[in-house]
Design an enzyme around this catalytic site. Sequence first.
Site, short mmCIF file in Angstrom:
data_model
loop_
_atom_site.label_atom_id
_atom_site.label_comp_id
_atom_site.label_asym_id
_atom_site.label_seq_id
_atom_site.Cartn_x
_atom_site.Cartn_y
_atom_site.Cartn_z
N GLU A 115 0.86 -1.20 0.00
CA GLU A 115 0.00 0.00 0.00
C GLU A 115 0.88 1.23 0.00
O GLU A 115 2.03 1.17 0.44
CB GLU A 115 -0.89 0.00 1.26
CG GLU A 115 -1.74 -1.24 1.36
CD GLU A 115 -2.50 -1.32 2.70
OE1 GLU A 115 -2.72 -0.28 3.33
OE2 GLU A 115 -2.85 -2.45 3.08
N LYS A 117 1.96 4.66 1.63
CA LYS A 117 1.87 5.23 2.98
C LYS A 117 1.52 6.72 2.81
O LYS A 117 2.35 7.51 2.35
CB LYS A 117 3.19 5.05 3.72
CG LYS A 117 3.11 5.47 5.18
CD LYS A 117 4.33 4.96 5.94
CE LYS A 117 4.23 5.23 7.41
NZ LYS A 117 4.06 6.62 7.77
N ASP A 119 0.82 10.47 3.65
CA ASP A 119 1.43 11.35 4.65
C ASP A 119 0.40 12.37 5.13
O ASP A 119 0.25 13.45 4.56
CB ASP A 119 2.63 12.06 4.03
CG ASP A 119 3.54 12.61 5.11
OD1 ASP A 119 3.31 12.33 6.29
OD2 ASP A 119 4.49 13.34 4.74
N TYR A 226 -7.55 2.32 5.55
CA TYR A 226 -6.69 1.16 5.30
C TYR A 226 -6.89 0.03 6.30
O TYR A 226 -6.19 -0.96 6.25
CB TYR A 226 -5.22 1.58 5.26
CG TYR A 226 -4.80 2.38 6.48
CD1 TYR A 226 -4.73 1.80 7.73
CD2 TYR A 226 -4.51 3.74 6.35
CE1 TYR A 226 -4.37 2.52 8.84
CE2 TYR A 226 -4.14 4.48 7.47
CZ TYR A 226 -4.08 3.87 8.72
OH TYR A 226 -3.74 4.59 9.82
N LYS A 315 10.25 3.34 3.72
CA LYS A 315 10.17 4.78 3.50
C LYS A 315 10.92 5.23 2.25
O LYS A 315 11.97 4.69 1.92
CB LYS A 315 10.74 5.53 4.73
CG LYS A 315 10.09 5.18 6.04
CD LYS A 315 8.69 5.73 6.18
CE LYS A 315 8.69 7.17 6.64
NZ LYS A 315 8.96 7.35 8.05
N CYS A 409 14.24 49.66 3.56
CA CYS A 409 13.96 48.69 2.50
C CYS A 409 15.22 48.47 1.66
O CYS A 409 15.80 49.44 1.16
CB CYS A 409 12.81 49.21 1.63
SG CYS A 409 12.58 48.22 0.14
N CYS A 412 14.43 50.07 -2.11
CA CYS A 412 14.22 51.49 -2.37
C CYS A 412 14.75 52.41 -1.26
O CYS A 412 14.70 53.62 -1.38
CB CYS A 412 12.73 51.77 -2.61
SG CYS A 412 11.78 51.65 -1.07
N CYS A 427 7.75 47.60 3.98
CA CYS A 427 8.27 48.84 3.41
C CYS A 427 7.03 49.68 3.11
O CYS A 427 6.11 49.19 2.44
CB CYS A 427 9.03 48.53 2.13
SG CYS A 427 9.23 49.96 1.06
N CYS A 432 7.73 51.75 -4.18
CA CYS A 432 8.91 50.87 -4.13
C CYS A 432 8.88 49.96 -5.37
O CYS A 432 7.88 49.31 -5.65
CB CYS A 432 8.90 50.04 -2.85
SG CYS A 432 10.18 48.79 -2.80
#
Length: 677
Positions: A115, A117, A119, A226, A315, A409, A412, A427, A432
């Site tokens: 099967e 797996k 996540d 499952y 895995k 910034c 600018c 900013c 900008c």
Amino acid sequence: MAVDPRVVKRVAELRKDLAYHNHQYYVLDAPVISDEAYDSMLRELRALEARHPELVTPDSPTQRTGSSPAAAFAEVVHGAPMLSLANAFNHDELRAWYERTRKLLQGRDFAMTCELKIDGLAVSLLYRDGLYVQGATRGDGLRGEEVTNNLRTVRSIPLRMLGKPPSLIEVRGEVYLSLKAFQQINEQRAAEGHPLFANPRNCAAGSVRLLDPSVTASRPLDIFVYGVGSVEGAALPSTQWELLAWLRERGFRTNPHTRLCNAITDAKDYYHKWLEAREPLGYETDGAVIKANDLSLWDDLGVVGREPRWAIAYKWPARQAVTRLLDIGINIGRTGSLNPYAILEPVSVGGVTVKQATLHNEDDIRRKDLRIGDWVVVERAGEVIPQVVAPLTERRTGSERAFTMPALCPVCGGTVVRDPDEAMSRCINVSCRARIFQALKHFASVMDIEGLGAQWCAQLLEARLVADVADLYGVTKEQLLGMERMGDVLATKIVNNIAASKDRSMPRLLFALGIFHVGAEIAELLASHFPTMVKLTSASEEDLMQVPGIGPEIARSVASFFRDEANRKLVERLRQASVRMEADEAAAQGGLPFIGKDFCFTGAMASLLRSQAEEAVKALGGTTLSSVTRKTQFLVVGAEPGENKVAQARKFGTRQLTEDEFVTMLREAQRAVGQPR
Ligand code: IVH
């Protein structure tokens, strides 16, 4: 007063039909009717239940929308423990597991299921006499958190089992979010200034563990089941393979990529196949699970600690790597936010070279205690932007430097301010250059100006052909052709697409303007209450707060955006360029049915011309695209379809419609808004 039996009958009928179509759509991925037809039945049921609340049952599809928030989660004791899995990381470890198990079985070979797996987040669903009564997280395996109402919002979880149910059963599975849904959630969170989720698993887990189920309902969670925990009142099949079929027959969604194999070499082949093929699945997996197929062996083999001897997780290779954090750079977002990112010594993570990773914001850097010069763990998951997980503090030499957000910034030189309520520094210079670039890129993407990607936005600014988004509508093909590497075909396409974008819906325009806190959904909400730009620009904060779903923060942001003289001028220039500023009448009354829906067509249709289909979609508020992108929701597949588009649709999880399905959907939508056909 007793309810009219005809109403009782109709309610039962609607529930049965809706459960059937829900199963077809969410579990079998084989819808029979259009979304609109489904919605209209659901509306009818809602109306009947509103009039007769005594008819509401816990398995009614109306109960999926999320109930009122809870103060905390109650504890649930699982009927049977929720186990975890031992891991194998290479062929030798897998073979060693097989040999060990075979020895315990007196040298007998045994069949296995392979099967994927998934996540996500492990959950247990409790059904009494077939009715879903409780949902729980895994917790420590013995006790979890009660998340019944949150899981009720997951459309692929049946509220009532099909067929003859046991008197009690715990069904086990993994709740997850598709990569597409995860990215959309993060895009919206970014647009609304919320912190982002690091990966789909965290996003799914966070969504299930929200105290307000109505927020969970807005996250398109899914499930693959499952296995089962405790069972009473039924004999289960004798193999895992048959158990999965049994669960499917009872209405549960199982993963279609499970295989039955007789030799451990087959399990290896399965692993290799999916290691290579997993990317287009559209959801994240972290390996393969190999289980002894014969369930009677499970008792014989038993469990060590929390890990059963009868299964192993093989895995995928780690998508983590260790490298140096060379520096921290700053990107300027379209709302002026200073977004830090990691500049890394290039490193291969799961086969891809990573040089940069996102760092979210200053607080995130502080929380992780990242210092410039640190050795760090970098993680890459699916199509998600690489992340810096943590520093390896034990490898510090003392030469590492703490990071501080610049006071000016970096693009600018404008002032940077930090809102005390937010994790973001901004900013504040509206002119900008970096901000304008981001604003332009966002505008082009939201207004679907295909062809006008980041590279061309940057060149347009560089060549001073545009200084803001309104200038786009004055750009000529000749001007575009003056840019380096621009060809005639692309220039024509961009100019045409710019012209076509004038006709996008008002909510689209609102989202495209990049108003802080205004994502796609808030834009829809605003346009449905203030159906013209004139009405919206003259709305006060108080007016805006009258709209359900608009809080003080959003109201403040919207009102101050339109109070700003420069923004008012910008909107005025867009109006002069004939950009649509009114929601259609139907939209104002609750939306044209295809608003926010993107269609792409491939192959020939028998009953109408492509141009007619496109016109009809647009008239209903939808958008048509010439290629399948991540945003496309529907690919209409006619005769002799283009392989490329179909492959793209598969990759992005775009729903494919046959001509018949499309025409039915179209006709129903036209009927709903009273459009002639
Ligand atoms: S069986 C041993 N099968 O992986 C009995 N687990 O460490 C329970 N998972 O969080 C596991 N896909 O939710 C099994 N096809 C699959 C799975 C799977 C994902 C998760 C499970 C748990 C973890 C096990």
